[in-house]
Scaffold this active site. Sequence first.
Site, PDB file in Angstrom:
ATOM      1  N   TYR A 109      59.343  95.601  29.321  1.00  0.00           N
ATOM      2  CA  TYR A 109      58.840  96.737  28.115  1.00  0.00           C
ATOM      3  C   TYR A 109      59.964  97.658  28.079  1.00  0.00           C
ATOM      4  O   TYR A 109      59.963  98.658  28.836  1.00  0.00           O
ATOM      5  CB  TYR A 109      57.540  97.326  28.527  1.00  0.00           C
ATOM      6  N   GLN A 158      45.606  88.599  33.516  1.00  0.00           N
ATOM      7  CA  GLN A 158      45.670  89.215  32.375  1.00  0.00           C
ATOM      8  C   GLN A 158      46.066  88.403  31.183  1.00  0.00           C
ATOM      9  O   GLN A 158      47.060  87.705  31.210  1.00  0.00           O
ATOM     10  CB  GLN A 158      46.955  90.260  32.647  1.00  0.00           C
TER      11      GLN A 158
HETATM   12  N1  LIG Z   1      50.574  90.109  29.838  1.00  0.00           N
HETATM   13  C1  LIG Z   1      50.951  90.280  28.582  1.00  0.00           C
HETATM   14  O1  LIG Z   1      51.674  89.255  28.228  1.00  0.00           O
HETATM   15  C2  LIG Z   1      50.625  91.235  27.582  1.00  0.00           C
HETATM   16  C3  LIG Z   1      51.054  91.123  26.144  1.00  0.00           C
HETATM   17  C4  LIG Z   1      50.392  92.154  25.439  1.00  0.00           C
HETATM   18  C5  LIG Z   1      50.069  93.433  25.882  1.00  0.00           C
HETATM   19  N2  LIG Z   1      49.907  93.411  27.488  1.00  0.00           N
HETATM   20  C6  LIG Z   1      49.403  94.785  27.982  1.00  0.00           C
HETATM   21  O2  LIG Z   1      48.008  95.303  27.159  1.00  0.00           O
HETATM   22  C7  LIG Z   1      48.342  96.809  26.958  1.00  0.00           C
HETATM   23  C8  LIG Z   1      47.537  96.958  25.830  1.00  0.00           C
HETATM   24  O3  LIG Z   1      47.737  95.803  24.684  1.00  0.00           O
HETATM   25  P1  LIG Z   1      48.466  96.238  23.466  1.00  0.00           P
HETATM   26  O4  LIG Z   1      49.405  97.707  23.792  1.00  0.00           O
HETATM   27  O5  LIG Z   1      49.481  95.255  22.781  1.00  0.00           O
HETATM   28  O6  LIG Z   1      47.401  96.613  22.295  1.00  0.00           O
HETATM   29  P2  LIG Z   1      46.160  97.439  21.895  1.00  0.00           P
HETATM   30  O7  LIG Z   1      45.863  98.452  23.460  1.00  0.00           O
HETATM   31  O8  LIG Z   1      45.396  96.781  21.378  1.00  0.00           O
HETATM   32  O9  LIG Z   1      46.924  98.622  20.893  1.00  0.00           O
HETATM   33  C9  LIG Z   1      47.904  99.491  21.388  1.00  0.00           C
HETATM   34  C10 LIG Z   1      48.214 100.067  20.172  1.00  0.00           C
HETATM   35  O10 LIG Z   1      47.102 100.582  19.019  1.00  0.00           O
HETATM   36  C11 LIG Z   1      47.456 102.013  18.659  1.00  0.00           C
HETATM   37  N3  LIG Z   1      46.455 102.791  19.142  1.00  0.00           N
HETATM   38  C12 LIG Z   1      45.879 102.854  20.370  1.00  0.00           C
HETATM   39  N4  LIG Z   1      44.913 103.802  20.347  1.00  0.00           N
HETATM   40  C13 LIG Z   1      44.446 104.355  19.383  1.00  0.00           C
HETATM   41  C14 LIG Z   1      43.815 105.188  18.782  1.00  0.00           C
HETATM   42  N5  LIG Z   1      42.966 105.660  19.649  1.00  0.00           N
HETATM   43  N6  LIG Z   1      43.766 105.446  17.666  1.00  0.00           N
HETATM   44  C15 LIG Z   1      44.744 105.036  16.650  1.00  0.00           C
HETATM   45  N7  LIG Z   1      45.676 103.916  17.205  1.00  0.00           N
HETATM   46  C16 LIG Z   1      45.566 103.546  18.389  1.00  0.00           C
HETATM   47  C17 LIG Z   1      49.025 102.482  19.215  1.00  0.00           C
HETATM   48  O11 LIG Z   1      49.947 101.770  18.315  1.00  0.00           O
HETATM   49  P3  LIG Z   1      50.292 102.639  16.720  1.00  0.00           P
HETATM   50  O12 LIG Z   1      49.942 104.004  16.937  1.00  0.00           O
HETATM   51  O13 LIG Z   1      51.605 102.548  16.728  1.00  0.00           O
HETATM   52  O14 LIG Z   1      49.436 101.940  15.986  1.00  0.00           O
HETATM   53  C18 LIG Z   1      49.146 101.653  20.357  1.00  0.00           C
HETATM   54  O15 LIG Z   1      50.225 101.459  20.852  1.00  0.00           O
HETATM   55  C19 LIG Z   1      49.685  96.580  26.743  1.00  0.00           C
HETATM   56  O16 LIG Z   1      50.571  97.934  26.853  1.00  0.00           O
HETATM   57  C20 LIG Z   1      50.324  95.828  27.981  1.00  0.00           C
HETATM   58  O17 LIG Z   1      50.218  96.804  29.031  1.00  0.00           O
HETATM   59  C21 LIG Z   1      50.189  92.467  28.301  1.00  0.00           C
END
Ligand SMILES: NC(=O)c1ccc[n+]([C@@H]2O[C@H](COP(=O)([O-])OP(=O)(O)OC[C@H]3O[C@@H](n4cnc5c(N)ncnc54)[C@H](OP(=O)(O)O)[C@@H]3O)[C@@H](O)[C@H]2O)c1
Length: 327
Positions: free
Chosen positions: A57, A190
């Site tokens: 990341y 995960q």
């Molecule tokens: N192991 C893997 O392969 C893998 C893959 C994906 C993710 N992950 C892990 O899972 C975590 C979470 O997944 P993710 O980051 O993909 O997606 P998510 O948590 O579903 O969405 C996060 C994004 O949504 C927006 N957001 C979050 N809270 C908000 C709110 N309260 N109001 C408005 N917008 C909001 C922000 O982006 P904007 O403001 O830019 O819209 C934020 O970066 C990752 O950070 C990572 O640690 C792991």
Amino acid sequence: MQYRKLGNSDLKVSAITFGAWAAGGWMWGSTDRNDAIEAIRTSYDLGVTSVDTAPVYGQGTSEEIVGEAIKGLPRDTVQILTKFGMRWDLEKGKLAMHSQDNSGRKIDIYKYAGSDSVIYECEQSLKRLGTDYIDLYQIHWPDVTTPIDETFEAVAKLIEQGKVRYAGVCNYNAQQMAEAGQSVSLVSNQIPFSMVNRSVEDETVPYCIKTGKSVLAYSPMERGLLTGKIKSGHHFKEGDHRADLPHFQPEFVEKTNELLAKIKPIASEHNASLSQLVLRWTIERPGITVALAGARNARQAKQNAEALNFDLSADELNIINEFVDYF
Ligand SMILES: NC(=O)c1ccc[n+]([C@@H]2O[C@H](COP(=O)([O-])OP(=O)(O)OC[C@H]3O[C@@H](n4cnc5c(N)ncnc54)[C@H](OP(=O)(O)O)[C@@H]3O)[C@@H](O)[C@H]2O)c1
């Protein structure tokens, strides 16, 4: 906040865990370091004591940010979840993708989890995170070029040395989990899970329930889509991977917003935002231990951390489940 044990371990993590992928900027069209640090500190103050990150990341940036954010906190009050097996600095294993780093330089990412790499990556992560142990060490993606036992014997060695407390996996299926479990005691998997992406409920989640492993649901807000702020034709910043994802194409966005409109009255009833309702629902789902919630800034982080400030009745959960099943 609720705290939940991972697998049969004594490692307790917050049911809402901070996801630090976007904090690293890479694939999310850049990051603001100060905002990201403030987001993690705000989360911690509201009970989000666990943070999930990965070396890839931002090619070290996310781990450095996490390290800076937790500096000065009593180490045993924070749980650091990080990963290994995605190399941008070594051409070994299987090419996963062509990409660009935060400064626009072309990079190739390889899935590689040979024992040499596992040991090396752990040292690098410890330095960036400014700590001497990792609470949960997870393979980021399966590496088809390395026998699973080689990878997890290396992780077992790190556990013996006290550099890692517990082993987990990401993006593994049931069979791969069973194989890894021969070399090390796994506590978690995960995997992607959200209201509009539930394919893991077919096989992987039931396997985890049966074997007592925890599920860490990633992208529970479907990368921002389930906050309700994305409208059809949304313009993303250059370098933001969401622009090309099927989930952000007009038809899917519209269909998702129809679902959100149906569940919004339940959110309003609790003075909650859609993202809070979505996160709350996620951790109520059978087999789901943790929702990994990404946030760009303190405002989003606060909203996400407060997703557990209200309860959903069995009736409300049934209504939401019906809409979600119909989707
Ligand atoms: N192991 C893997 O392969 C893998 C893959 C994906 C993710 N992950 C892990 O899972 C975590 C979470 O997944 P993710 O980051 O993909 O997606 P998510 O948590 O579903 O969405 C996060 C994004 O949504 C927006 N957001 C979050 N809270 C908000 C709110 N309260 N109001 C408005 N917008 C909001 C922000 O982006 P904007 O403001 O830019 O819209 C934020 O970066 C990752 O950070 C990572 O640690 C792991």
